[in-house]
Design a protein around this motif. Structure first.
Motif, PDB file in Angstrom:
ATOM      1  N   GLU A  85     100.656  26.944  39.816  1.00  0.00           N
ATOM      2  CA  GLU A  85      99.949  25.817  38.363  1.00  0.00           C
ATOM      3  C   GLU A  85      99.423  24.250  39.974  1.00  0.00           C
ATOM      4  N   ASP A  86      98.467  24.536  39.644  1.00  0.00           N
ATOM      5  CA  ASP A  86      97.719  23.527  40.766  1.00  0.00           C
ATOM      6  C   ASP A  86      96.812  22.167  40.449  1.00  0.00           C
ATOM      7  N   ARG A  87      96.592  22.511  38.763  1.00  0.00           N
ATOM      8  CA  ARG A  87      95.669  21.047  38.334  1.00  0.00           C
ATOM      9  C   ARG A  87      97.174  20.094  37.716  1.00  0.00           C
ATOM     10  N   SER A  88      96.789  18.392  38.499  1.00  0.00           N
ATOM     11  CA  SER A  88      96.972  17.313  38.040  1.00  0.00           C
ATOM     12  C   SER A  88      98.116  17.652  36.932  1.00  0.00           C
ATOM     13  N   MET A  89      98.852  16.487  36.886  1.00  0.00           N
ATOM     14  CA  MET A  89      99.360  16.003  35.021  1.00  0.00           C
ATOM     15  C   MET A  89      98.712  15.641  34.540  1.00  0.00           C
ATOM     16  N   GLY A  90      97.653  14.613  35.028  1.00  0.00           N
ATOM     17  CA  GLY A  90      96.850  14.298  34.321  1.00  0.00           C
ATOM     18  C   GLY A  90      95.814  15.118  33.597  1.00  0.00           C
ATOM     19  N   GLU A  91      95.568  15.642  34.030  1.00  0.00           N
ATOM     20  CA  GLU A  91      94.839  16.857  33.869  1.00  0.00           C
ATOM     21  C   GLU A  91      95.344  17.995  32.297  1.00  0.00           C
ATOM     22  N   ILE A  92      96.147  18.757  32.784  1.00  0.00           N
ATOM     23  CA  ILE A  92      97.237  18.370  31.955  1.00  0.00           C
ATOM     24  C   ILE A  92      97.208  18.346  30.024  1.00  0.00           C
ATOM     25  N   LEU A  93      98.139  17.292  31.273  1.00  0.00           N
ATOM     26  CA  LEU A  93      98.209  16.355  29.591  1.00  0.00           C
ATOM     27  C   LEU A  93      96.795  16.421  28.966  1.00  0.00           C
ATOM     28  N   ALA A  94      95.566  15.663  29.386  1.00  0.00           N
ATOM     29  CA  ALA A  94      94.469  15.448  28.222  1.00  0.00           C
ATOM     30  C   ALA A  94      94.078  16.833  27.778  1.00  0.00           C
ATOM     31  N   GLY A  95      94.364  17.792  28.345  1.00  0.00           N
ATOM     32  CA  GLY A  95      93.995  19.225  28.076  1.00  0.00           C
ATOM     33  C   GLY A  95      94.774  19.825  27.013  1.00  0.00           C
ATOM     34  N   LEU A  96      96.381  19.222  26.674  1.00  0.00           N
ATOM     35  CA  LEU A  96      96.951  18.872  25.437  1.00  0.00           C
ATOM     36  C   LEU A  96      96.551  18.945  24.626  1.00  0.00           C
ATOM     37  N   LEU A  97      96.160  17.453  24.656  1.00  0.00           N
ATOM     38  CA  LEU A  97      95.988  16.655  23.986  1.00  0.00           C
ATOM     39  C   LEU A  97      94.641  17.058  23.439  1.00  0.00           C
ATOM     40  N   ARG A  98      93.885  17.661  24.005  1.00  0.00           N
ATOM     41  CA  ARG A  98      92.559  17.659  22.741  1.00  0.00           C
ATOM     42  C   ARG A  98      92.912  19.198  22.269  1.00  0.00           C
ATOM     43  N   GLU A  99      94.147  20.242  22.902  1.00  0.00           N
ATOM     44  CA  GLU A  99      93.773  21.534  21.938  1.00  0.00           C
ATOM     45  C   GLU A  99      94.975  20.679  20.733  1.00  0.00           C
ATOM     46  N   THR A 100      95.741  19.611  21.246  1.00  0.00           N
ATOM     47  CA  THR A 100      96.440  19.166  19.810  1.00  0.00           C
ATOM     48  C   THR A 100      95.558  18.321  18.222  1.00  0.00           C
ATOM     49  N   SER A 101      94.843  18.738  19.169  1.00  0.00           N
ATOM     50  CA  SER A 101      93.315  17.782  18.403  1.00  0.00           C
ATOM     51  C   SER A 101      93.414  18.715  17.568  1.00  0.00           C
ATOM     52  N   ARG A 102      92.849  19.924  17.792  1.00  0.00           N
ATOM     53  CA  ARG A 102      91.838  20.853  18.056  1.00  0.00           C
ATOM     54  C   ARG A 102      92.561  21.363  16.783  1.00  0.00           C
ATOM     55  N   LEU A 103      94.171  21.457  17.389  1.00  0.00           N
ATOM     56  CA  LEU A 103      95.120  23.029  15.760  1.00  0.00           C
ATOM     57  C   LEU A 103      95.084  21.361  14.802  1.00  0.00           C
ATOM     58  N   ALA A 104      94.977  20.582  14.985  1.00  0.00           N
ATOM     59  CA  ALA A 104      95.106  19.784  13.440  1.00  0.00           C
ATOM     60  C   ALA A 104      93.492  19.519  12.664  1.00  0.00           C
ATOM     61  N   ALA A 105      92.500  19.852  13.595  1.00  0.00           N
ATOM     62  CA  ALA A 105      90.809  19.939  12.849  1.00  0.00           C
ATOM     63  C   ALA A 105      90.877  20.768  11.927  1.00  0.00           C
TER      64      ALA A 105
END
Length: 187
Positions: free
Chosen positions: A167-187
């Motif tokens: 894994e070479d993405r930053s922690m911030g990048e990963i967390l932002a992506g997971l938050l977007r995924e969470t929003s998609r799951l809730a939609a």
């Protein structure tokens, strides 16, 4: 042995992690850690109440980063925006240069039931603090608790991804992506 040498805390933490990783948490004493750091056992106990604290002593700073990130969001913003800001603020606690240390620390914790329990308590306390912060922002229940728990879950999943080999993405990048995924799951 040097008593007042600068960087003693960090040397003790590095020595503790090295020994815990090599010989296991249960087979390492505070005296072992102090000796490996070139310090006295008394110096060890000046910095840490017990050997677990060599792994968990930075948690207050970590929690405060979450809270500060949440508090910085203007009033009236949605709870998940507040959680997103808290996650981004906390991600700075994990720069890329800290990844190897974090992987080793995670491996030590995973190998010991008592340390796993301590880590879970740490995450439960973080959820409690985030919930309090959201309630202080007038987010009603059960929304404040749900958003806080979701934030901690996103962090835990993101942290595991950040630690993954290759894994070479930053922690911030990963967390932002997971938050977007969470929003998609809730939609």
């Amino acid at each position: 042995m040097a008593r007042w040498e600068s960087g003693a805390r960090e040397r003790l933490q590095r020595a503790a992690l090295d020994l815990f990783d090599a010989q296991g948490f249960d087979h390492t004493t505070a005296a072992d850690i102090a000796a490996a750091a070139g310090l006295t056992e008394r110096t060890f106990f000046r910095y840490f109440g017990d050997k677990r604290e060599a792994l968990f002593s930075g948690h207050g700073v970590f929690e405060q980063m979450f809270v500060d990130g949440a508090v910085a969001v203007p009033p009236g913003r949605p709870p998940l925006e507040v959680i997103g800001a808290a996650l981004q603020a906390a991600s700075t606690f994990f720069p890329d240069e800290r990844r190897d240390y974090s992987r080793r620390r995670d491996r030590v914790i995973a190998a010991d039931a008592g340390l796993r329990e301590r880590e879970l308590l740490k995450m439960a306390n973080l959820a409690r603090l985030l919930g309090e912060t959201l309630r202080d922002r007038d987010v009603p229940e059960p929304g404040a608790t749900l958003a806080a728990e979701l934030g901690v879950t996103v962090f835990r999943v993101g942290f595991a991804q950040w630690l993954a080999e290759g894994e070479d993405r930053s922690m911030g990048e990963i967390l932002a992506g997971l938050l977007r995924e969470t929003s998609r799951l809730a939609a």
